[in-house]
Structures are given as C-alpha cells and as structure tokens.
Design a protein around this motif. Structure first.
Motif, PDB file in Angstrom:
ATOM      1  N   LEU A 135     -14.595  -0.347  -5.463  1.00 44.05           N
ATOM      2  CA  LEU A 135     -13.315  -0.023  -4.830  1.00 44.05           C
ATOM      3  C   LEU A 135     -12.403   0.670  -5.841  1.00 44.05           C
ATOM      4  O   LEU A 135     -12.602   0.536  -7.053  1.00 44.05           O
ATOM      5  CB  LEU A 135     -12.631  -1.305  -4.332  1.00 44.05           C
ATOM      6  N   PRO A 136     -11.388   1.403  -5.376  1.00 39.98           N
ATOM      7  CA  PRO A 136     -10.404   1.969  -6.309  1.00 39.98           C
ATOM      8  C   PRO A 136      -9.800   0.876  -7.193  1.00 39.98           C
ATOM      9  O   PRO A 136      -9.637  -0.273  -6.756  1.00 39.98           O
ATOM     10  CB  PRO A 136      -9.357   2.585  -5.378  1.00 39.98           C
ATOM     11  N   ALA A 137      -9.456   1.237  -8.420  1.00 37.57           N
ATOM     12  CA  ALA A 137      -9.029   0.255  -9.418  1.00 37.57           C
ATOM     13  C   ALA A 137      -7.886  -0.631  -8.928  1.00 37.57           C
ATOM     14  O   ALA A 137      -7.954  -1.866  -9.029  1.00 37.57           O
ATOM     15  CB  ALA A 137      -8.617   0.973 -10.705  1.00 37.57           C
ATOM     16  N   GLN A 138      -6.823  -0.019  -8.356  1.00 38.33           N
ATOM     17  CA  GLN A 138      -5.665  -0.814  -7.939  1.00 38.33           C
ATOM     18  C   GLN A 138      -6.025  -1.795  -6.832  1.00 38.33           C
ATOM     19  O   GLN A 138      -5.541  -2.930  -6.808  1.00 38.33           O
ATOM     20  CB  GLN A 138      -4.520   0.094  -7.473  1.00 38.33           C
ATOM     21  N   ILE A 139      -6.882  -1.370  -5.900  1.00 41.08           N
ATOM     22  CA  ILE A 139      -7.277  -2.251  -4.792  1.00 41.08           C
ATOM     23  C   ILE A 139      -8.089  -3.430  -5.321  1.00 41.08           C
ATOM     24  O   ILE A 139      -7.810  -4.595  -4.998  1.00 41.08           O
ATOM     25  CB  ILE A 139      -8.080  -1.462  -3.729  1.00 41.08           C
ATOM     26  N   HIS A 186      -8.515  -9.138  -6.742  1.00 39.50           N
ATOM     27  CA  HIS A 186      -8.888 -10.089  -7.795  1.00 39.50           C
ATOM     28  C   HIS A 186      -7.697 -10.985  -8.140  1.00 39.50           C
ATOM     29  O   HIS A 186      -7.833 -12.212  -8.236  1.00 39.50           O
ATOM     30  CB  HIS A 186      -9.345  -9.289  -9.024  1.00 39.50           C
ATOM     31  N   LEU A 187      -6.528 -10.372  -8.289  1.00 40.63           N
ATOM     32  CA  LEU A 187      -5.307 -11.129  -8.584  1.00 40.63           C
ATOM     33  C   LEU A 187      -4.951 -12.063  -7.437  1.00 40.63           C
ATOM     34  O   LEU A 187      -4.597 -13.228  -7.661  1.00 40.63           O
ATOM     35  CB  LEU A 187      -4.163 -10.146  -8.848  1.00 40.63           C
ATOM     36  N   GLY A 188      -5.055 -11.582  -6.207  1.00 39.44           N
ATOM     37  CA  GLY A 188      -4.725 -12.408  -5.045  1.00 39.44           C
ATOM     38  C   GLY A 188      -5.620 -13.630  -4.933  1.00 39.44           C
ATOM     39  O   GLY A 188      -5.139 -14.738  -4.657  1.00 39.44           O
ATOM     40  N   PHE A 189      -6.923 -13.442  -5.126  1.00 39.57           N
ATOM     41  CA  PHE A 189      -7.845 -14.584  -5.127  1.00 39.57           C
ATOM     42  C   PHE A 189      -7.407 -15.601  -6.183  1.00 39.57           C
ATOM     43  O   PHE A 189      -7.309 -16.807  -5.912  1.00 39.57           O
ATOM     44  CB  PHE A 189      -9.276 -14.113  -5.443  1.00 39.57           C
ATOM     45  N   GLY A 190      -7.180 -15.109  -7.405  1.00 36.66           N
ATOM     46  CA  GLY A 190      -6.846 -16.011  -8.507  1.00 36.66           C
ATOM     47  C   GLY A 190      -5.566 -16.786  -8.265  1.00 36.66           C
ATOM     48  O   GLY A 190      -5.537 -18.021  -8.384  1.00 36.66           O
ATOM     49  N   TYR A 236      -2.490   1.295   0.479  1.00 37.12           N
ATOM     50  CA  TYR A 236      -2.971   2.152  -0.609  1.00 37.12           C
ATOM     51  C   TYR A 236      -2.584   3.617  -0.395  1.00 37.12           C
ATOM     52  O   TYR A 236      -1.999   4.256  -1.279  1.00 37.12           O
ATOM     53  CB  TYR A 236      -4.490   2.017  -0.749  1.00 37.12           C
ATOM     54  N   ASP A 237      -2.882   4.153   0.779  1.00 40.57           N
ATOM     55  CA  ASP A 237      -2.599   5.573   1.036  1.00 40.57           C
ATOM     56  C   ASP A 237      -1.104   5.872   0.948  1.00 40.57           C
ATOM     57  O   ASP A 237      -0.693   6.895   0.384  1.00 40.57           O
ATOM     58  CB  ASP A 237      -3.140   5.979   2.407  1.00 40.57           C
ATOM     59  N   GLU A 238      -0.271   4.976   1.498  1.00 40.90           N
ATOM     60  CA  GLU A 238       1.178   5.184   1.460  1.00 40.90           C
ATOM     61  C   GLU A 238       1.697   5.181   0.028  1.00 40.90           C
ATOM     62  O   GLU A 238       2.502   6.030  -0.362  1.00 40.90           O
ATOM     63  CB  GLU A 238       1.890   4.084   2.256  1.00 40.90           C
ATOM     64  N   ILE A 239       1.241   4.224  -0.765  1.00 42.13           N
ATOM     65  CA  ILE A 239       1.723   4.111  -2.147  1.00 42.13           C
ATOM     66  C   ILE A 239       1.329   5.343  -2.955  1.00 42.13           C
ATOM     67  O   ILE A 239       2.132   5.880  -3.728  1.00 42.13           O
ATOM     68  CB  ILE A 239       1.169   2.825  -2.806  1.00 42.13           C
ATOM     69  N   VAL A 240       0.096   5.808  -2.746  1.00 42.69           N
ATOM     70  CA  VAL A 240      -0.369   6.994  -3.472  1.00 42.69           C
ATOM     71  C   VAL A 240       0.455   8.218  -3.080  1.00 42.69           C
ATOM     72  O   VAL A 240       0.829   9.038  -3.934  1.00 42.69           O
ATOM     73  CB  VAL A 240      -1.871   7.237  -3.211  1.00 42.69           C
ATOM     74  N   MET A 241       0.762   8.347  -1.780  1.00 45.61           N
ATOM     75  CA  MET A 241       1.519   9.510  -1.296  1.00 45.61           C
ATOM     76  C   MET A 241       2.977   9.495  -1.767  1.00 45.61           C
ATOM     77  O   MET A 241       3.642  10.527  -1.775  1.00 45.61           O
ATOM     78  CB  MET A 241       1.477   9.556   0.235  1.00 45.61           C
ATOM     79  N   GLN A 242       3.479   8.325  -2.173  1.00 44.87           N
ATOM     80  CA  GLN A 242       4.875   8.229  -2.623  1.00 44.87           C
ATOM     81  C   GLN A 242       5.084   8.830  -4.013  1.00 44.87           C
ATOM     82  O   GLN A 242       6.226   8.984  -4.459  1.00 44.87           O
ATOM     83  CB  GLN A 242       5.333   6.762  -2.617  1.00 44.87           C
TER      84      GLN A 242
END
Length: 704
Positions: free
Chosen positions: A57-61, A66-70, A112-118
């Motif tokens: 997956l893309p790095a940020q996703i 991973h962070l959310g699980f933890g 993801y798409d919205e954040i990248v487009m910002q």
C-alpha cells in the motif's frame, strides 16, 4: 536438572516485568474484551504479512493503519494507572480512546485522494484528526512505554511552538499549531516518519520471528545449551548467564525482559553456588543488556540505522560484531576472575543436563544461522525476515518425533519440484538464488502437511498474536520518536545542539565524545531500544558528526551509550529488575553491572577514534590483529578491575594493568607495542610472585 524448581515461576516473572518494564504492564482481560483483543492482534499480524508480501500500500496509508492497530489495542490492553491495572477492568475512557484510534487509523485510507489533491494544505477536519493523532500517540506512549519518552516528546512540541521565547542559541521563529499538526500527521517527517516506517516493515517482522522462536522452544534451549557448554567451568552459573543472555538478545528487544526470563533461571543458580546477590544480579543485567548489542538483530536498532544512515544492513551488523564480542569478552573475563578470587567452582554433576540430549537439539539454532545467511545472500530485509519465520516454523516441526521422518522428505520433494518448474518451464538458470527461492513453496507445503498430521495451527496463531502484542509498545515508541524527529527537522535543533556541544568542549574530540556520552545515557534512561536510538541519534550523534567523524561510528557510539543506560545508576531498569530476582540492593547491583560492562564505556571511544574496530578501511590481517589485541586488553582490564588473576593483583599492578589494557584496545602500532610490553610485565609478575599481600599461597580461597 534437580534444582531447576528454584527458578521464578511464570507469575513471579510477569510481576517483575510489570514492575520494571512498562511494556509488560498489561491488563489480564477476560470475556468479550479478551476475545476482541485476541482477534485484533491476530488481524494486526495477518494485515502486516498481507501488505508486506502480497499487496503493498502507499506509505501513508500503510503507516496510518499500522498506527491505528497499535493505538486501538494499546488502550484496551494497557491501563491508565497501576491501580486500574490491578482491577483488570476497562473504563469508558479506554473504549472511547480505542474507538478514536480506529478513526485515526482509517483517516488516511479513506481520504487519501483528497489529502494528496490538497497539495500540502489541510482542512479543519484534517486539523482535528491530526491533533487527535498527536494526543492519542502521547497517551498511548505514556501507558505502553513510560513517562520519560512522553515527557521528551511534549518538551519538543512545546519547543516548536514557543520557539521565539527560547533563550540563547535555542531561539527560533516558532511554529504555529496548524503547521505543527500538518507536519506531524500529514507529512512523512513526523508521526508517519522514518521510525514508524521501520516499525511497520522490518521491526514488526523480526518481532514475529522472535515470537515464533519462543514458540519453537529456542529460549529454553539457550539456557540448556549454555549450561551444557559452560556449567562445569570456574564460576559456571555466571558464564551460563552470559552465554544464554547473549543468545536471548537475538529474540528479545528488551533488556528487562531478557533479565527476567533468563535471570529467573541463572541468578538463583549463581546465588546457590556462592555469588553475592548484587554480583549475581549484575552479571545477568550486564549480559542481558549486551544482548541488544550483538548482531544479527541488535534490538531492532540496526534497521533504524539503515534508514537514518542509508547503508546496507550487512555493513552495520559486520561493524557491530567486534565491539559486541569485546563487550561479552569483558563480562566473561571479569566474572571468571571474580569466581577465582572468591574460590567458586562449576556446577555439580546432578545440576547438569544430559549433554547428549542437549546437543541432539542443536537444530533449534538453525533459524538464527539461517537469518544471517539470508541477510548475507543479498535478500531484502523483509524477505529475509519472512524466510526466517518459515525456517523457524519448519524447525518447530521436528520437536515431535511421531512424524519427524515425513517432513524432510516433503520439504526436499518440494524443493526439487519447484526447482524443476523454474528451470524447465520458467526459463530460470540453475543457481543459488533459484535454490533459495524454492525454499518458500517447499516450506509452505511442509507446514501445510504438518497441519494435517500434527495440527500445529494453535502454535502458529499464538505466535502471530504474541508477536503483534510485543509490537504494540514499539508502535507507540516509534510514533512518539517521530514527533521528536519532526520537531528537530522543523526547527534545526539537532544542528544547534551539536554545535553547542562542540563549543562547550572547545572543539576537543574527547570532551565532545564525553558530553555526547552523558547526553546519550540521560536520554536513554527508561526508554526502549528503538525509541532510545531514535532520540540519541537525532539529538546526540550530530555533535560527533560535526567533528568530521563518519556517520556509522557516530551512530553506533550513541546507540551503545543509550543501551548502557539500562545498567547505569540511578535509572538502571535492567539492574533493578535483576535485583528484584536476586534480592540484592538495586543501586549496588547497578554499580556492579556498570563495572562488569566497562568495555561498553571504553570501546565506543576507541572505534570512533580508530574505525578499524568496526572493520572499516582495514584488511583480514588487520581485523585479526585488532581483535587479538583488544581481547588481550580486556583480559588486562578485567584483572585490574576485579583485583585477581593467577593471584591477588596489587594496587600498583591494577593501575598498570588497566592502563596496559587501554593501550591494547586502542588500535595503533605504538599503543599495541606499549600495551603488549605492559601486559607481558604484569603476566610475568603474576606467574613469578607466588604469594599475595597477606602471604597466602596461590590457589587458596580468598574471602569475598
């Protein structure tokens, strides 16, 4: 062995780890919550394996999931206070924080798409979730890792915001809240930065590797093998502790956990043979802490170094080898001289295991040998870790004698079948890489067959959940470390601190190293290995690099002293845990451990000043010679520190012996010549002078 029942029970071990190791202070859950956590941990491991092997997956996703699980699992497992841990119940706040963590973990994947487009801008909703992520990371870190790193992260955030009010060289233009939140959660220079990236790839897989090793029974085998090899020698139990702890360090990323697991067996054995409580605890603490300095795994810090320095893993492991050998040689030598001084022998025959049975199980070490081979062969770290897990699962099949003969046949047949397919149909030439690649399908086939015959599914699930559970504290620690790195990057603090340390030392190399050592020890107190290294490498290492030292020696320097903080009073968690097992006084245990680990306070200076110790810019003969002189130097230092060799060492001999040892450790023709001459004089005096100061002949037992 007849007296193994003197070792601590599982409940006593858990109580000690919960007292001294925040990562072990978890609730004992029951009912539906226990099931939710169990399946959450299992899903965490399965997700990681899926993303790292099948569908990247893309790095940020990936990092956010991973962070959310933890975070979500931390709030269910780790209580807010010790009092709530004793009750074992969750409050409404724990459920809310866990649910919010799930939301944070899903934010990047859903938007993801919205954040990248910002293009770098953030909305009000982005700000809310970014700020929430920072708060959740800090609270999860406080619960799972401890207060020290949480306080450091908060101080750095405050420094970023109130930069204009800072005094002297610390002043900067300040960073507003929007920019702090944006850099911390919406770039890869904060929480989602390099530390969490390494946690979500290399570290997680190697923690799984360690969990599978434990399930295979390798941890207990380390103790058995150590007793079989060293138990009968002078001061046998202490040498057992050193040997087993060095091996345990390959599967444990925590000094405290290493102390409690192996020390619960070795410390009572040392006390029974006659070692003082504080010395017995010190031996275990020093050896267990050193386990994180020993390649191949090095407490996962090696994988962070790869990203920070930009060099390959094998170069780091190779560079760390001689210093690690010298560390354990120093501890071994001093415990040997202490045993001779006090007059302690090895274990009795009834306390020894059946050596034939122990050596018949040498195959249990294959996973560790295999991981080194995989890494040396040029495989990526991720694939090497996956192959290591499969190797461990294969080795575990041979514990059961019932179907043992079937598995090698299945495995060899699988290798032959895959190689035939690759060479005959896939157009690949016969090579070592093809042989290595055939390992995976053959291993998977063998494991599937084992489920049909032995039903090993439960052990696999246990290893997956255990590995994920160990990773939780690492997730929090690396996320908090990302906050620190992000502030340093945003404000240029690392360079400012480096310049201030150099100025304070007046540009003197040794003084700069000394001040950097103090900073690394203080910053490393109470922090786990991964966070410890991130903090020290970000804040302290630049001071050494500013003097023209190359990055690898500088990073290993701060890494060593960050680790040694675990046995350096007053906050010596590993020594305190060892004192909890031995019943000794904690500070005295820490002082004894620091004395035994004297090599760790000397060698980093040597390899910064002369990188031959790291196998840099040298040849095979140079490596052999520098290893020989350094080990000989540790022999002289050990005799001087303990005050005994073939007989009692007089005060003037002790001073000269330590000085000669330092000369031998420092690479150089002149220093080696003077060191060897000094060593020869001291050795000659030891052999020629047959009586000590009080007139006792050589070999008569001395009082401790």
């Amino acid at each position: 062995m007849s007296k193994r029942n003197e070792s601590l029970s599982q409940e006593e071990q858990q109580a000690l780890m919960q007292k001294y190791d925040p990562e072990s202070s978890v609730r004992q859950l029951k009912g539906i919550v226990a099931k939710i956590v169990f399946f959450g941990l299992l899903a965490f491991s399965i997700y990681q394996l899926y993303v790292l092997t099948i569908h990247p997956l893309p790095a940020q996703i990936h990092r956010t999931i991973h962070l959310g699980f933890g975070l979500s699992l931390i709030f269910l497992l780790y209580p807010a206070t010790k009092r709530k841990q004793a009750k074992g119940q969750l409050g409404w706040l724990d459920y809310i924080l866990s649910a919010l963590s799930v939301g944070v973990g899903l934010y990047w994947p859903l938007k993801y798409d919205e954040i990248v487009m910002q293009a770098g801008e953030i909305t009000q909703l982005d700000f809310i979730f970014g700020a929430l992520a920072i708060v959740l990371v800090l609270e999860a870190t406080r619960r799972a890792v401890g207060i020290p790193i949480t306080v450091i992260a908060l101080v750095f955030l405050a420094y970023a915001y109130w930069g204009r009010q800072m005094p002297g060289f610390l002043i900067h233009r300040g960073v507003d809240l929007d920019t702090i939140v944006k850099s911390m959660f919406f770039t890869t220079e904060g929480i989602l930065g390099t530390p969490l990236a390494v946690s979500s790839t290399y570290i997680f897989l190697f923690l799984l590797f360690g969990a599978f090793l434990v399930k295979t029974g390798v941890g207990q085998y380390f103790n058995d093998l150590a007793v079989a090899l060293a138990g009968k020698r002078t001061g046998g139990p202490a040498k057992v502790a050193i040997f087993s702890s060095a091996l345990q360090g390959t599967i444990s990323g925590s000094s405290v956990a290493n102390v409690v697991t192996s020390g619960s067996f070795t410390i009572p054995m040392m006390k029974r043979l006659g070692y003082r409580k504080e010395f017995a605890g010190a031996v275990e603490a020093a050896a267990s802490t050193g386990g994180q300095l020993m390649p191949p795994i090095m407490g996962a810090a090696a994988f962070l170094m790869i990203e920070f320095i930009g060099i390959d893993y094998w170069t780091i492991a190779k560079a760390a080898l001689i210093p690690a050998i010298l560390y354990f040689a120093g501890v071994w030598i001093m415990t040997h001289f202490e045993a001779k001084r006090v007059g302690l022998s090895g274990l009795k025959d009834e306390d020894m295991p059946d050596r034939k049975e122990v050596f018949k199980k040498l195959y249990l070490l294959l996973p560790i040998v295999a991981i080194v081979v995989y890494l040396a062969s040029g495989l990526s770290i991720t694939r090497a870790a996956l192959y290591g897990i499969l190797t461990t699962m294969l080795v575990g099949l041979f514990r059961e004698e019932k179907y043992r003969s079937i598995y090698p046949i299945v495995f060899v047949a699988g290798v032959i079948a895959w190689m035939t397919y690759m060479t005959a149909f896939a157009g690949a030439g016969l090579s070592f890489i093809v042989l290595l690649e055939s390992f995976v399908p053959a291993a998977l086939l063998t494991i599937l067959v084992s489920y049909f015959f032995d039903g090993n599914f439960v052990d696999t699930v246990d290893a997956l959940t255990s590995g994920a559970r160990t990773a939780l504290a690492v997730v929090a620690a690396t996320a908090a470390a990302g906050i620190i790195v992000g502030v340093v990057t945003k404000t240029g603090l690392g360079l400012k601190l480096a310049n201030s340390l150099v100025d304070l030392a007046g540009g003197n190399v040794l003084l700069t190293l000394f001040f950097t050592m103090l900073a690394a020890i203080v910053l490393g107190m109470g922090s786990p290995t991964t966070a410890n290294y991130v903090i020290t490498s970000t804040i302290a290492a630049p001071a050494i690099i500013a003097l023209g030292v190359s990055e690898l020696p500088a990073h290993l320097f701060v890494f060593y002293f960050g680790i040694i903080a675990d046995i350096t009073p007053p906050v010596a968690l590993a020594a305190f845990a060892a004192a909890g097992v031995s019943g000794g006084e904690p500070i005295r245990t820490g002082l004894n451990a620091a004395k035994l680990a004297i090599a760790a306070f000397i060698i980093p200076y040597m390899f910064v000043l002369s990188p031959e110790l790291l196998m840099i810019d040298t040849n095979a003969w140079g490596i052999i010679w520098v290893t020989f002189t350094a080990v000989t130097g540790m022999l002289a230092i050990g005799a001087g520190m303990i005050g005994y060799w073939y007989r009692k060492v007089f005060l003037i001999e002790r001073i000269v012996s330590v000085a000669g040892g330092l000369l031998l450790i420092y690479p150089g023709r002149l220093s080696d010549t003077l060191g060897i001459a000094t060593f020869a004089v001291i050795l000659g005096l030891q052999l020629l002078v047959k009586r000590d100061l009080i007139g006792q002949p050589v070999g008569v037992k001395q009082n401790a």
